[in-house]
Design a protein around this motif. Structure first.
Motif, PDB file in Angstrom:
ATOM      1  N   ASP A  89       0.876  -1.162   0.000  1.00 62.63           N
ATOM      2  CA  ASP A  89       0.000   0.000   0.000  1.00 62.63           C
ATOM      3  C   ASP A  89       0.923   1.225   0.000  1.00 62.63           C
ATOM      4  O   ASP A  89       1.648   1.453   0.963  1.00 62.63           O
ATOM      5  CB  ASP A  89      -0.872  -0.011   1.260  1.00 62.63           C
ATOM      6  N   SER A 118      -0.085   4.435  -0.486  1.00 62.46           N
ATOM      7  CA  SER A 118      -0.854   5.671  -0.387  1.00 62.46           C
ATOM      8  C   SER A 118      -0.135   6.723   0.457  1.00 62.46           C
ATOM      9  O   SER A 118      -0.208   7.925   0.159  1.00 62.46           O
ATOM     10  CB  SER A 118      -2.247   5.390   0.172  1.00 62.46           C
ATOM     11  N   ARG A 155       2.626   8.164  -1.701  1.00 64.68           N
ATOM     12  CA  ARG A 155       2.017   9.034  -2.725  1.00 64.68           C
ATOM     13  C   ARG A 155       1.660  10.396  -2.124  1.00 64.68           C
ATOM     14  O   ARG A 155       1.919  11.452  -2.719  1.00 64.68           O
ATOM     15  CB  ARG A 155       0.760   8.383  -3.298  1.00 64.68           C
ATOM     16  N   ARG A 156       1.069  10.366  -0.950  1.00 64.93           N
ATOM     17  CA  ARG A 156       0.560  11.592  -0.323  1.00 64.93           C
ATOM     18  C   ARG A 156       1.681  12.500   0.173  1.00 64.93           C
ATOM     19  O   ARG A 156       1.659  13.713  -0.054  1.00 64.93           O
ATOM     20  CB  ARG A 156      -0.361  11.213   0.842  1.00 64.93           C
TER      21      ARG A 156
END
Length: 315
Positions: A285, A287, A290-291
């Motif tokens: 994961d 995310s 990415r953030r």
């Protein structure tokens, strides 16, 4: 210009990262002991190419030797340490657990202490997706519990993360722990699956597959990993854990089929039972990366295989 010190600089990830950082204007120095886990000549060639750049300096030595580190830090005065040096491999760690603990845990502790003495407080630590063990929840998130490693290698990486947090807490170090997911690309270590399969399929030699071919891995191309590391270097503050993966999975048998298609050769397969320490799936994961890092991998497996084998002159 930031001066970066990379441990394990002659290895696959280390030399790839150093080359990219030099191209981006960083000053890079690095340490390697050129151990014999695989042919040191491969590492010598990688470092030889780096040494053509005036911004690079190589030190030879072992991360477990405090006097060596003290001398290097006194002379080099780096701003950031990227700690990649480790004894690698899940299966060999089962055969040599004491060696893996000594290099990966004691070596990390010695390095942290040398940094503390030299007043260096910024570090990126190379961890591994192996810390997730056989986690049933997928994809794997940084907030998942990782208290059940199934190999000594995985346990040493978890221990390294804990040491990093301790030095952040006690001495205000800025440390990011980066959980890499099966990194591959041109120059990959010769015993790793993709490199080994590609070489043997090209030669018409049989390859060995463990299990029934359904185990799945999140394979991450080297340039995506180096981009993620550099993003961490540019955003380092406090203590964080990041997954760096492709966030996609492929089964073992489909990986082989992809290599066959890329090389235009059929594999001769020998099947053997699943080995101790192997996990059923890795799946990142990403995310959080990415953030916070704007991390965005650009190489699905078929694209990565083509680039890897093309650059190695195999297709």
């Amino acid at each position: 210009m930031k001066h970066v010190f990379i441990t394990g600089v002659a290895g696959f990830i280390g030399s790839s990262l150093a080359r990219t950082m030099l191209e981006q204007g960083y000053k890079v120095s690095g340490l390697d002991n050129f151990d014999t886990f695989y042919d040191p000549a491969i590492k010598r060639r990688a470092v030889g190419r780096l040494s053509e750049n005036k911004g690079f300096k190589l030190y030879e030595g072992d991360i477990r030797h405090r006097e060596t580190l003290d001398k290097i830090f006194s002379a080099a005065k780096p701003d950031l340490v990227i700690h990649l040096a480790a004894r690698a491999g899940v299966r060999p760690s089962i055969e040599q657990p004491e060696l893996y603990y000594d290099v990966n845990v004691t070596g990390t502790l010695v390095l942290l202490e040398a940094m503390r003495a030299a007043g260096i407080k910024d570090m990126l630590f190379a961890s591994s997706s192996s810390v997730y063990g056989n986690n049933r929840k997928v994809p794997f998130s940084e907030t998942d519990p990782v208290d059940n490693p199934i190999s000594p290698y995985a346990a040493t990486k978890k221990a390294g993360e804990l040491l990093c947090y301790t030095y952040h807490h006690l001495y205000n170090f800025n440390i990011y722990c980066l959980r890499f997911f099966t990194v591959y690309g041109p120059g990959q270590r010769p015993e790793m699956a993709i490199q080994q399969f590609g070489r043997k399929i090209s030669e018409g030699a049989p390859i060995t597959l463990f299990g029934d071919g359904t185990t799945r891995r999140d394979y991450t191309f080297i340039s995506d990993i180096t981009a993620g590391i550099i993003a961490c270097a540019n955003n380092l503050k406090g203590y964080e854990i990041f997954n760096l993966g492709n966030s996609d999975t492929i089964s073992l048998i489909d990986l082989v089929r992809g290599i066959e298609e890329t090389l235009g050769r059929k594999a001769v397969i020998e099947w053997k039972p699943m080995q101790a320490g192997d996990v059923e799936i890795t799946y990142a994961d990403i995310s959080k990366a990415r953030r916070l890092l704007n991390y965005s991998p650009g190489y699905p497996v078929h694209k990565g295989l083509l680039r890897m084998f093309s650059e190695q002159g195999m297709c």
